[in-house]
Design a protein around this motif. Structure first.
Motif, short mmCIF file in Angstrom:
data_model
loop_
_atom_site.label_atom_id
_atom_site.label_comp_id
_atom_site.label_asym_id
_atom_site.label_seq_id
_atom_site.Cartn_x
_atom_site.Cartn_y
_atom_site.Cartn_z
N UNK A 172 0.82 -1.18 0.11
CA UNK A 172 -0.18 -0.04 0.13
C UNK A 172 0.76 1.37 -0.09
N UNK A 182 6.91 11.60 2.52
CA UNK A 182 5.62 11.84 2.67
C UNK A 182 4.83 10.65 3.10
N UNK A 217 5.47 10.05 6.63
CA UNK A 217 4.77 10.84 7.36
C UNK A 217 3.48 10.97 7.38
N UNK A 218 2.67 10.15 6.51
CA UNK A 218 0.96 10.06 6.21
C UNK A 218 0.71 9.81 7.41
N UNK A 234 1.82 4.60 -1.44
CA UNK A 234 1.06 5.68 -2.25
C UNK A 234 2.24 6.28 -3.33
N UNK A 235 1.59 6.08 -4.64
CA UNK A 235 2.40 6.51 -5.70
C UNK A 235 2.33 7.95 -5.67
N UNK A 236 1.48 8.80 -5.29
CA UNK A 236 1.30 10.05 -5.43
C UNK A 236 2.20 10.91 -4.49
N UNK A 237 2.81 10.00 -3.54
CA UNK A 237 3.56 10.61 -2.37
C UNK A 237 5.01 10.14 -2.49
#
Lengths: 295, 238
Positions: free
Chosen positions: B94, B103, B106-107, B96-99
């Motif tokens: 999981x 990021x 830190x999500x 995240x490809x846009x982060x």
């Protein structure tokens, strides 16, 4: 030198400005649509009606409560956004687990109802909304005359689009939004209240539509069909830019507005269709859209 | 197993779960003592991942009881469950490809005090510091798995659910993951691990529960895994 190509500069720049203004509306509207589609997976067909509602709320505020343009610029998006939140909570929410088509049908039906109600109340001829006093008049730039209000619309739309983009790309809230667009289940399992984020995003997207409506009120007639006229083009913009792409929808909005303006100068007959021609070509060559990622 | 034992961080009793019409878990019973590493072993489709998802509230159709530090989790949405101090590292990782990598780390929001700092995490996973600005999906399988684990250490969660962290990784990376799990145990984390590879599980875990067709059919402490190898092989079909 402009005489060389047979077009007087006044006409060329005038049409480019008109194109840019249309582009500003396309950009703000498709930005809201892209945000909503990204997180909710709903194709918000009510967007045009919500744009119209923004214009009407501004008009009603002015005529019944004497509330001026500047306050309406804040109040109308808040009021219409709150209405959007209500729609999401009561109706849209129940459709997320179903096919896209159901969300589209619901929002399309709602658009027809809202438009019908306003048609019933105000007819189809439309009301005029005065340009706010400080933005009346304009400047002669030498090569063309720039009406102040129109310059303001382009400037303010750019600020709104850029601001939204910065929030999404550079803030913590934006990282939740981007991650939630990719994998809402996991984001929620990290402790983030995704259903609330979805509600607020819908409210914000709808608020953007209403904001565009307020901006449009002094330029176009405030009339019940104003959204329906706009929304078809805006959907074409979203498809060309790439479904769900934030930057894509903004850039595409302005570019296509300009393209439309230029077409009016060089080949006026095609100006109403040029965007759809571009859409067809883009769909054939790059079906995910210019800025979209193929999934 | 006793009804309420303060030493048990997680108690799962008679847990049922459904995906749509299909009934996946048929009354799971097991418990995870505080500070231990516990595995769920079983074949593909036995219900291990569904158990994880039911604990996290990702699978909402569930019955029975899941108690975390005495609090009932059945009925809570997954965001509330995470806030109690459980963190989940999914099998598919999981990321995240846009982060970018940082990021991604830190999500997840901090839910309790006492989590690791970004500095601690970089100390444990130096590669993730080097690759901080890389897009989340530009990582190798091993790096992505490290990131998926690193991401849940900041939040202050005390119970980590790791779903097949070694799947598809090279032996050297599997060893590193083993080192990390032992390190996390030393730091006081409780870990529930889903595994198919019992040889790896034996190097990190304190006890094992064997899952078959949505129920726990057996369990054994790690020091008995040597004499139970044949039995485990039969359970796991290897």
């Amino acid at each position: 030198m402009f005489e060389l190509i047979g077009i007087p500069p006044q006409a060329l720049f005038g049409q480019m400005l008109l194109g840019l203004i249309n582009g500003a509306f396309y950009a703000v509207l498709s930005l809201g649509l892209a945000l909503i589609f990204g997180l909710l997976n709903v194709i918000n067909f009510t967007h045009g009606a919500q744009y119209m509602l923004g214009a009407y709320v501004a008009w009603l505020l002015l005529n019944f409560l004497g509330i001026n343009y500047w306050l309406a610029l804040i109040l109308a998006p808040v009021v219409v956004g709150a209405f959007g939140i209500l729609l999401e909570r009561l109706m849209l929410r129940k459709l997320y687990h179903l096919d896209h088509l159901y969300g589209l049908l619901l929002t399309f039906g709602l658009a027809l109802i809202i438009e019908g109600v306003f048609r019933n109340l105000y007819g189809i001829s439309g009301q005029s909304y005065p340009v706010p006093p400080v933005l009346t008049g304009g400047y002669n730039l030498g090569f063309m005359f720039l009406p102040l209000y129109r310059g303001w619309v382009v400037f303010f739309s750019l600020v709104v689009c850029l601001g939204t983009w910065l929030v999404i790309e550079k803030t913590k809230l934006g990282s939740y939004l981007r991650a939630g667009t990719e994998n809402p289940t996991l984001v929620q399992a990290f402790g983030i209240n995704v259903p609330r984020m979805i509600t607020l995003t819908y409210g914000f997207g709808v608020g953007l539509a209403a904001l565009a409506g307020v901006l449009a009120a002094p330029i176009y007639q405030v009339k019940p069909t104003m959204g329906a006229d706009m929304i078809i083009v805006v959907f074409a913009v979203v498809v060309i830019g790439g479904m769900g792409s934030i930057m894509g929808s903004v850039v595409t909005g302005f570019m296509l507005g300009l393209l439309e303006g230029l077409t009016k100068v060089f080949y006026p007959e095609a100006s109403n269709t040029v965007i759809f021609v571009v859409m067809a070509v883009v769909l054939l060559i790059k079906p995910a859209g210019l800025f979209g990622k193929a999934s | 197993m006793p009804d309420t034992n303060p030493e048990l961080q997680l108690e799962v009793s008679d847990l049922h779960a459904h995906y749509g019409e299909s009934h996946i878990l048929h009354g799971m019973n097991f418990a995870v003592p505080k500070g231990e590493v516990v595995t769920l072993l079983g074949r593909n489709g036995a219900g291990k991942t569904t158990t994880m998802k039911a604990i996290m509230g990702i699978v909402q159709k569930r019955g029975g009881s899941i108690r975390f530090e005495g609090q009932e989790l059945v009925g809570l949405p997954s965001n509330r469950i995470a806030r109690l101090g459980l963190a989940y590292c999914p099998e598919e990782r999981g990321i995240f490809s846009s982060l970018n990598v940082t990021e991604n780390i830190l999500l997840p929001p901090v839910v309790k005090p006492g989590g690791m700092s970004l500095q601690d995490i970089h100390g444990l996973f130096p590669r993730l510091k080097e690759r901080g600005y890389s897009q989340g999906t530009k990582l190798s399988g091993g790096e992505a798995q490290m990131l998926a684990i690193a991401r849940i250490l900041r939040t202050g969660a005390s119970l980590l659910l790791l779903d097949e962290p070694t799947e598809g990784l090279a032996p050297l990376i599997v060893q590193q993951i083993g080192d990390i799990i032992r390190d996390l145990k030393r730091r006081g984390y409780t870990i529930l691990l889903v595994e198919q590879n019992f040889r790896f599980a034996a190097t990190v875990a304190d006890r094992h529960f064997v899952v078959e067709n949505g129920v726990v059919v057996d369990w054994l402490p790690n020091d008995q895994i040597g004499q139970s190898t044949e039995k485990l092989k039969k359970y796991l079909g290897v």
